[in-house]
Design a protein around this motif. Structure first.
Motif, short mmCIF file in Angstrom:
data_model
loop_
_atom_site.label_atom_id
_atom_site.label_comp_id
_atom_site.label_asym_id
_atom_site.label_seq_id
_atom_site.Cartn_x
_atom_site.Cartn_y
_atom_site.Cartn_z
N ARG A 77 0.81 -1.21 0.00
CA ARG A 77 0.00 0.00 0.00
C ARG A 77 0.85 1.27 0.00
N ASP A 78 2.04 1.17 0.59
CA ASP A 78 2.89 2.36 0.67
C ASP A 78 3.83 2.50 -0.53
N ALA A 79 3.69 1.62 -1.53
CA ALA A 79 4.54 1.73 -2.72
C ALA A 79 4.20 3.02 -3.47
N SER A 80 5.24 3.68 -3.97
CA SER A 80 5.00 4.93 -4.69
C SER A 80 5.94 5.02 -5.89
N PRO A 81 5.51 5.71 -6.95
CA PRO A 81 6.39 5.92 -8.10
C PRO A 81 7.67 6.63 -7.70
N LEU A 82 7.57 7.56 -6.75
CA LEU A 82 8.74 8.32 -6.33
C LEU A 82 9.81 7.41 -5.75
N ASP A 83 9.41 6.43 -4.96
CA ASP A 83 10.38 5.51 -4.36
C ASP A 83 11.18 4.78 -5.43
N ALA A 84 10.49 4.28 -6.45
CA ALA A 84 11.18 3.56 -7.52
C ALA A 84 12.12 4.47 -8.28
N ILE A 85 11.65 5.69 -8.58
CA ILE A 85 12.48 6.64 -9.31
C ILE A 85 13.71 7.02 -8.50
N GLU A 86 13.55 7.24 -7.21
CA GLU A 86 14.69 7.63 -6.37
C GLU A 86 15.70 6.49 -6.25
#
Length: 252
Positions: A77-86
């Protein structure tokens, strides 16, 4: 392209991204990517949300994650596009740093060749090591951790450690040649400092410890260039096992 210019049929998306239709179908099959909808004829249609999902998948693949790991991460649920990009951005910066170090070594060799000078064996060996060793013995995640350790420790401390190793190896060799027992306080002091330098390099990561040990054991020429012969390696290893409660420097 679909009628609102923000939707792509699978073939259009494949051409726009360079990702094959087969791969897009495979992502769907393994639960990583679903089309936004299907047309009445059954054709898959993707939108901007799916584009971001594809970017997440590619970014996480770039930092060494398996498809199973990516699926589990993106299902959170806490997965975010920003995390992957960072994560991808950090890895890209690390790769740049690795290449910059290689550039410095290659420039040194090129400068000597342009001047008609003989390139020293030491420079060639170090250049080859920089090119091969890290990728050969450390996986992508470990290389990422090592680069982070380099940033945390700082270049000044790294230079200090690089100067400390030859002195410590020479001290260990002298003690061995003098017949100092591995359990003797003198060798135990050497073993403690040895392990401290290794921990500073690895950050205490067991996997990196193991990879470092494999590299030293598998590359006798590397060990010899650093003043380590098999007898000294074994002698120091015995001292470390005594100091480390029966475990060697990899923790085994």
């Amino acid at each position: 392209m679909a009628d609102d210019a923000k939707l792509w049929k699978v073939g259009d998306l494949a051409r726009a991204t360079g990702i094959s239709v087969r791969t897009l179908h495979w992502y769907e099959k393994v639960g990583l990517l679903r089309p936004a909808r299907r047309t009445r004829a059954g054709h898959r249609v993707y939108g901007e949300r799916e584009l971001m999902r594809i970017q997440q998948i590619l970014s996480l693949r770039a930092v060494g994650m398996s498809l199973d790991e990516i699926r589990a991460l993106l299902a959170r649920r806490d997965a975010s596009p920003l995390d992957a990009i960072e994560r991808h951005l950090a890895r890209a910066k690390e790769l740049i740093a690795e290449q910059q170090r290689l550039v410095v070594r290659l420039e040194r060799v090129a400068l000597a060749l342009r001047a008609g000078s003989k390139v020293s064996a030491e420079d060639l060996l170090r250049t080859i090591e920089e090119t091969v060793m890290i990728e050969k013995y450390y996986d992508e995640e470990q290389r990422k951790q090592l680069e982070q350790r380099r940033v945390e420790v700082g270049e000044e401390r790294i230079r200090e450690v690089e100067q400390a190793w030859p002195l410590l190896i020479a001290e260990a060799k002298q003690a061995m040649d003098e017949g100092v027992d591995p359990a003797d306080p003198r060798m135990q002091s050497i073993a403690s400092r040895w392990m401290a330098l290794v921990r500073e390099f690895t950050g205490g990561d067991r996997g990196i410890h193991e990879s470092l040990g494999r590299m030293w054991k598998s590359e006798p020429s590397l060990a010899q260039r650093n003043g380590m012969d098999p007898a000294l390696f074994e002698h120091v290893g015995r001292a470390i096992r005594i100091a480390n409660g029966g475990k060697d420097w990899t923790g085994e």
